[in-house]
Design a protein around this motif. Structure first.
Motif, mmCIF file in Angstrom:
data_model
loop_
_atom_site.group_PDB
_atom_site.id
_atom_site.type_symbol
_atom_site.label_atom_id
_atom_site.label_comp_id
_atom_site.label_asym_id
_atom_site.label_seq_id
_atom_site.Cartn_x
_atom_site.Cartn_y
_atom_site.Cartn_z
ATOM 1 N N TYR A 1 0.829 -1.204 0.000
ATOM 2 C CA TYR A 1 0.000 0.000 0.000
ATOM 3 C C TYR A 1 0.865 1.257 0.000
ATOM 4 O O TYR A 1 0.591 2.211 -0.729
ATOM 5 C CB TYR A 1 -0.927 0.001 1.223
ATOM 6 N N GLY A 2 1.907 1.258 0.809
ATOM 7 C CA GLY A 2 2.766 2.437 0.897
ATOM 8 C C GLY A 2 3.655 2.628 -0.313
ATOM 9 O O GLY A 2 3.854 3.752 -0.784
ATOM 10 N N TRP B 1 -1.972 1.114 -6.389
ATOM 11 C CA TRP B 1 -2.750 -0.005 -5.846
ATOM 12 C C TRP B 1 -3.530 0.370 -4.593
ATOM 13 O O TRP B 1 -4.242 -0.463 -4.038
ATOM 14 C CB TRP B 1 -1.826 -1.165 -5.510
ATOM 15 N N ARG B 2 -3.395 1.586 -4.146
ATOM 16 C CA ARG B 2 -4.006 1.969 -2.865
ATOM 17 C C ARG B 2 -5.521 1.786 -2.846
ATOM 18 O O ARG B 2 -6.076 1.370 -1.823
ATOM 19 C CB ARG B 2 -3.616 3.403 -2.503
ATOM 20 N N ASP B 3 -6.172 2.092 -3.946
ATOM 21 C CA ASP B 3 -7.630 1.922 -3.971
ATOM 22 C C ASP B 3 -8.026 0.461 -3.765
ATOM 23 O O ASP B 3 -9.043 0.167 -3.151
ATOM 24 C CB ASP B 3 -8.212 2.430 -5.295
ATOM 25 N N ARG B 4 -7.229 -0.443 -4.290
ATOM 26 C CA ARG B 4 -7.533 -1.875 -4.176
ATOM 27 C C ARG B 4 -7.124 -2.459 -2.824
ATOM 28 O O ARG B 4 -7.754 -3.387 -2.338
ATOM 29 C CB ARG B 4 -6.814 -2.655 -5.273
ATOM 30 N N LEU B 5 -6.049 -1.948 -2.249
ATOM 31 C CA LEU B 5 -5.501 -2.532 -1.029
ATOM 32 C C LEU B 5 -5.999 -1.884 0.257
ATOM 33 O O LEU B 5 -5.894 -2.492 1.325
ATOM 34 C CB LEU B 5 -3.966 -2.437 -1.055
ATOM 35 N N GLY B 6 -6.525 -0.686 0.170
ATOM 36 C CA GLY B 6 -6.893 0.070 1.367
ATOM 37 C C GLY B 6 -7.820 -0.676 2.305
ATOM 38 O O GLY B 6 -7.578 -0.736 3.515
ATOM 39 N N ILE C 1 -2.641 2.196 9.765
ATOM 40 C CA ILE C 1 -3.869 3.008 9.816
ATOM 41 C C ILE C 1 -3.542 4.490 9.622
ATOM 42 O O ILE C 1 -4.247 5.199 8.896
ATOM 43 C CB ILE C 1 -4.626 2.763 11.141
ATOM 44 N N VAL C 2 -2.468 4.963 10.244
ATOM 45 C CA VAL C 2 -2.064 6.363 10.061
ATOM 46 C C VAL C 2 -1.703 6.616 8.598
ATOM 47 O O VAL C 2 -2.076 7.649 8.029
ATOM 48 C CB VAL C 2 -0.907 6.737 11.012
ATOM 49 N N LEU C 3 -1.014 5.665 7.961
ATOM 50 C CA LEU C 3 -0.699 5.800 6.536
ATOM 51 C C LEU C 3 -1.969 5.841 5.701
ATOM 52 O O LEU C 3 -2.093 6.665 4.778
ATOM 53 C CB LEU C 3 0.206 4.650 6.078
ATOM 54 N N LEU C 4 -2.925 4.997 6.022
ATOM 55 C CA LEU C 4 -4.213 5.009 5.316
ATOM 56 C C LEU C 4 -4.899 6.372 5.446
ATOM 57 O O LEU C 4 -5.400 6.923 4.458
ATOM 58 C CB LEU C 4 -5.151 3.930 5.861
ATOM 59 N N VAL D 1 7.474 9.194 4.735
ATOM 60 C CA VAL D 1 7.994 8.873 6.064
ATOM 61 C C VAL D 1 7.190 7.731 6.682
ATOM 62 O O VAL D 1 7.758 6.786 7.249
ATOM 63 C CB VAL D 1 7.992 10.116 6.975
ATOM 64 N N LEU D 2 5.876 7.794 6.566
ATOM 65 C CA LEU D 2 5.026 6.733 7.113
ATOM 66 C C LEU D 2 5.290 5.403 6.420
ATOM 67 O O LEU D 2 5.281 4.345 7.067
ATOM 68 C CB LEU D 2 3.552 7.126 6.998
ATOM 69 N N THR D 3 5.539 5.442 5.116
ATOM 70 C CA THR D 3 5.857 4.210 4.392
ATOM 71 C C THR D 3 7.156 3.604 4.897
ATOM 72 O O THR D 3 7.252 2.382 5.085
ATOM 73 C CB THR D 3 5.927 4.472 2.875
ATOM 74 N N VAL D 4 8.159 4.435 5.149
ATOM 75 C CA VAL D 4 9.433 3.946 5.696
ATOM 76 C C VAL D 4 9.204 3.309 7.066
ATOM 77 O O VAL D 4 9.749 2.233 7.366
ATOM 78 C CB VAL D 4 10.475 5.079 5.764
#
Length: 160
Positions: free
Chosen positions: A32-33, A38-43, A106-109, A128-131
């Motif tokens: 997701y990060g 792909w975020r729409d599919r994985l969220g 959840i914060v990344l979402l 940063v959140l992805t890292v």
């Protein structure tokens, strides 16, 4: 006394869900990060796993503590109980790593949700959140391995 399901200790069955759900949360949260397209599919999957996985890890930890107490009360040999303590320590760390990974996911979402509040956030925040998610995914996945390995050794050393 600890609970049994179909004659097996509850802990023995629940840990298999942890072995599946923690790495799945780690993999999908990282995807997701790292893969914005792909975020729409994985969220939805990341959100569901971020809620369910810490609960499963907590249930496994609680059932493991009850199982460990039952082993102590039944007079298991000290060398096996020492292995169980090591396994239990990794399990406790895994629980907290799973909670941290779920919160970070959840914060990344929320930071990438596209809502007006999210758009007002700095553009570097999702990076940063992805890292953070990647780091926690590595830690949680490593702890799944270490917890499972030490648990299996406690059960199977000298048996096979």
């Amino acid at each position: 006394m600890f609970e049994k399901i179909a004659g097996l200790p509850q802990h023995v069955l629940i840990v298999h869900a942890v072995v599946v759900f923690v790495p799945l949360l780690a993999l999908l949260a990282v995807a997701y990060g790292v893969l914005p397209r792909w975020r729409d599919r994985l969220g939805w999957a990341v959100a569901a796993l971020a809620v369910v996985t810490p609960v499963i890890a907590w249930v496994a930890t609680e059932s493991g503590e009850a199982f460990e107490k039952a082993l102590r009360d039944s007079g298991y040999p000290p060398e096996i109980l020492s292995q169980v303590e090591t396994h239990s320590g990794y399990g406790d760390q895994l629980l907290w790593a799973t909670v941290a990974l779920a919160v970070a996911a959840i914060v990344l979402l929320l930071a990438t949700s596209g809502r007006a509040r999210a758009r007002a956030l700095p553009s570097w925040l999702p990076v940063v959140l992805t890292v953070v998610v990647v780091g926690l995914a590595v830690v949680a996945s490593t702890l799944v391995y270490l917890t499972g390995e030490t648990g299996a050794r406690a059960v199977w050393d000298g048996v096979v």
